[in-house]
Design a protein around this motif. Structure first.
Motif, PDB file in Angstrom:
ATOM      1  N   ASP A 193       9.503  -0.296   7.915  1.00 45.07           N
ATOM      2  CA  ASP A 193       8.668   0.905   7.953  1.00 45.07           C
ATOM      3  C   ASP A 193       8.924   1.700   9.228  1.00 45.07           C
ATOM      4  OD1 ASP A 193       6.684   2.582   6.790  1.00 45.07           O
ATOM      5  OD2 ASP A 193       5.142   1.672   8.053  1.00 45.07           O
ATOM      6  N   HIS A 197       7.430  11.779   8.138  1.00 44.60           N
ATOM      7  CA  HIS A 197       6.681  12.456   7.077  1.00 44.60           C
ATOM      8  C   HIS A 197       6.609  13.959   7.373  1.00 44.60           C
ATOM      9  CE1 HIS A 197       5.626   8.660   5.339  1.00 44.60           C
ATOM     10  NE2 HIS A 197       4.927   8.272   6.394  1.00 44.60           N
ATOM     11  N   GLY A 254      -0.428  -0.328  -0.594  1.00 46.21           N
ATOM     12  CA  GLY A 254       0.812  -0.725   0.042  1.00 46.21           C
ATOM     13  C   GLY A 254       0.798  -2.169   0.502  1.00 46.21           C
ATOM     14  N   ALA A 280      -0.721   4.098   0.773  1.00 46.91           N
ATOM     15  CA  ALA A 280       0.049   3.263   1.691  1.00 46.91           C
ATOM     16  C   ALA A 280      -0.260   3.513   3.149  1.00 46.91           C
ATOM     17  CB  ALA A 280       1.543   3.489   1.444  1.00 46.91           C
ATOM     18  N   GLN A 281      -1.017   2.583   3.746  1.00 40.39           N
ATOM     19  CA  GLN A 281      -0.999   2.437   5.196  1.00 40.39           C
ATOM     20  C   GLN A 281       0.124   1.462   5.535  1.00 40.39           C
ATOM     21  OE1 GLN A 281      -5.047   1.243   6.131  1.00 40.39           O
ATOM     22  NE2 GLN A 281      -5.787   3.351   6.018  1.00 40.39           N
ATOM     23  N   SER A 296       4.215   3.091   4.720  1.00 39.20           N
ATOM     24  CA  SER A 296       4.100   4.501   4.317  1.00 39.20           C
ATOM     25  C   SER A 296       5.452   5.198   4.254  1.00 39.20           C
ATOM     26  CB  SER A 296       3.164   5.258   5.267  1.00 39.20           C
ATOM     27  OG  SER A 296       3.771   5.529   6.518  1.00 39.20           O
ATOM     28  N   ALA A 342       0.926   8.595   1.572  1.00 35.52           N
ATOM     29  CA  ALA A 342       1.421   7.888   2.750  1.00 35.52           C
ATOM     30  C   ALA A 342       0.514   8.169   3.942  1.00 35.52           C
ATOM     31  CB  ALA A 342       2.852   8.334   3.054  1.00 35.52           C
ATOM     32  N   GLU A 343       0.067   7.100   4.580  1.00 36.23           N
ATOM     33  CA  GLU A 343      -0.856   7.241   5.713  1.00 36.23           C
ATOM     34  C   GLU A 343      -0.341   6.409   6.876  1.00 36.23           C
ATOM     35  OE1 GLU A 343      -5.542   6.488   6.861  1.00 36.23           O
ATOM     36  OE2 GLU A 343      -4.864   6.166   4.800  1.00 36.23           O
ATOM     37  N   PRO A 344       0.475   7.001   7.742  1.00 38.95           N
ATOM     38  CA  PRO A 344       1.000   6.245   8.875  1.00 38.95           C
ATOM     39  C   PRO A 344      -0.071   6.020   9.938  1.00 38.95           C
ATOM     40  CG  PRO A 344       1.635   8.542   9.057  1.00 38.95           C
ATOM     41  CD  PRO A 344       0.932   8.400   7.737  1.00 38.95           C
ATOM     42  N   ILE A 357      -2.684  12.867   6.125  1.00 37.04           N
ATOM     43  CA  ILE A 357      -1.963  11.950   5.263  1.00 37.04           C
ATOM     44  C   ILE A 357      -0.939  12.782   4.501  1.00 37.04           C
ATOM     45  CG2 ILE A 357      -3.797  10.254   5.104  1.00 37.04           C
ATOM     46  CD1 ILE A 357      -4.693  11.442   2.529  1.00 37.04           C
TER      47      ILE A 357
END
Length: 279
Positions: free
Chosen positions: A105, A114, A207, A233-234, A237, A253-255, A268
C-alpha cells in the motif's frame, strides 16, 4: 477524467510479485520505510449499545503512508521495530500478511497517489463528531452502489453506520464478519461471506479482507455470481484500485489519516471501473 495506466492484477500475490520485480514503479530494493507505527482504536458512540476495537499497522515511505488493519494484538511483538528502516522489497516478502499489505500500500501510494490523474474523485467528509463523520463516510461509500430500494447488499466487515445508511435508502443489508455476533439492531452476523453471495444484488466489503486473506476468494466468488463488488478501504486504499475491472466495480479509498482520528474535514477518494480507473 484522466487515469494513469494500471495493469489489471489477477490476485494479490501477483500484484505483490509485480511490485517486487519493479514492474509497477521504482526498484523496491532501493526504497526504505522511514517510519512504522500502529494506531489502536476503541469506539463506543453515544446512542449505540455496542463498540468495537481496531488496530492498524502503517508504514511511511517518503510522502506516502500505507496501512493494513489487524485484529488487536495479532501482530507479532517487534513488528513495528522490524519494519522501520527496512527495504520495501523485504517487507513485500514478509511472513506476516498485514505487513506485506501495508508495504504494498505504501509503495503504490507513493507511485500513484490518490489524484484525478490516477482516476480518483475526491469526496469531502465534513467536520463533526466521530458519529457524524462515520455517517458521512457511510453515505459516501453507499453512493458507489448501484442497488435499487428493496435490493440486498452483502456487507463484509460490519460497520453499523453502513448498515444504517443502507436501511435509510430502503436497501437490505446482509451483515457478515469473521467475528460473528449481532448488529446494533440485534440481527445475527454471518461468518461465511461466500455462502451469502448468491442471495444479494451487490457486495460491499472492507479492505480488511486484504489483511486476513479473504479478499481474493471473495472477489472470485463475486465474479462467478455476477455480483458487483464495492470496496471501502482504509486498509490497502492504494492497492484495491488495481483490481478495478478485474472483479472490483468501485473503491472508496481512505488513506491515513482516517476519519476517526480527528474532528476536522477530510478527503476520501472514489474510483469506479467504468471511469477507466485501470485503463
Amino acid at each position: 477524467m484522466t487515469a494513469a495506466p494500471h495493469a489489471l492484477a489477477p490476485c494479490l500475490d501477483t500484484l505483490l510479485g509485480q511490485a517486487l520485480a519493479g514492474e509497477l514503479g521504482p526498484d523496491p530494493t532501493t526504497r526504505r520505510i522511514a517510519v512504522a507505527f500502529t494506531t489502536s482504536q476503541a469506539v463506543r458512540h453515544d446512542g449505540r449499545s455496542g463498540g468495537y476495537r481496531n488496530e492498524v499497522l502503517s508504514l511511511r515511505l517518503d510522502r506516502a503512508v500505507g496501512s493494513c488493519a489487524t485484529e488487536p494484538g495479532a501482530l507479532p511483538p517487534g513488528t513495528v521495530e522490524d519494519c522501520a528502516g527496512a527495504e520495501v522489497a523485504g517487507l513485500l516478502q514478509h511472513p506476516v500478511l498485514p505487513v506485506r499489505v501495508a508495504a504494498l500500500d505504501a509503495y503504490l501510494m507513493d507511485v500513484a497517489p490518490h489524484t484525478p490523474a490516477h482516476g480518483a474523485q475526491p469526496v469531502t467528509v465534513p467536520a463533526g463528531s466521530s458519529l457524524e463523520r462515520s455517517r458521512a463516510r457511510a453515505a459516501a461509500v453507499t453512493d458507489l452502489l448501484d442497488v435499487e430500494p428493496g435490493g440486498a447488499v452483502l456487507v463484509v466487515g460490519v460497520v453499523n453506520s453502513l448498515l444504517a445508511e443502507l436501511r435509510s435508502r430502503g436497501i437490505n443489508g446482509i451483515p457478515c464478519d469473521l467475528k460473528g455476533g449481532t448488529t446494533e439492531w440485534g440481527e445475527p452476523i454471518g461468518t461465511d461471506a461466500l455462502a451469502e453471495i448468491g442471495r444479494c444484488d451487490a457486495v460491499l466489503a472492507s479492505g480488511m479482507t486484504l489483511g486476513n486473506g479473504t479478499f481474493d476468494p471473495l472477489r472470485r466468488s463475486a465474479q462467478e455470481h455476477g455480483k458487483p463488488l464495492v470496496m471501502f478501504a482504509q486498509t490497502g486504499s492504494a492497492v484495491l484500485p488495481r483490481f478495478l475491472g478485474a472483479g472490483v466495480a468501485a473503491v472508496c479509498a481512505e488513506p491515513y489519516p482516517f476519519f476517526w482520528l480527528d474532528g476536522g474535514p477530510g478527503t476520501i477518494h472514489h474510483y469506479r471501473a467504468d471511469d477507466g480507473g485501470t485503463s
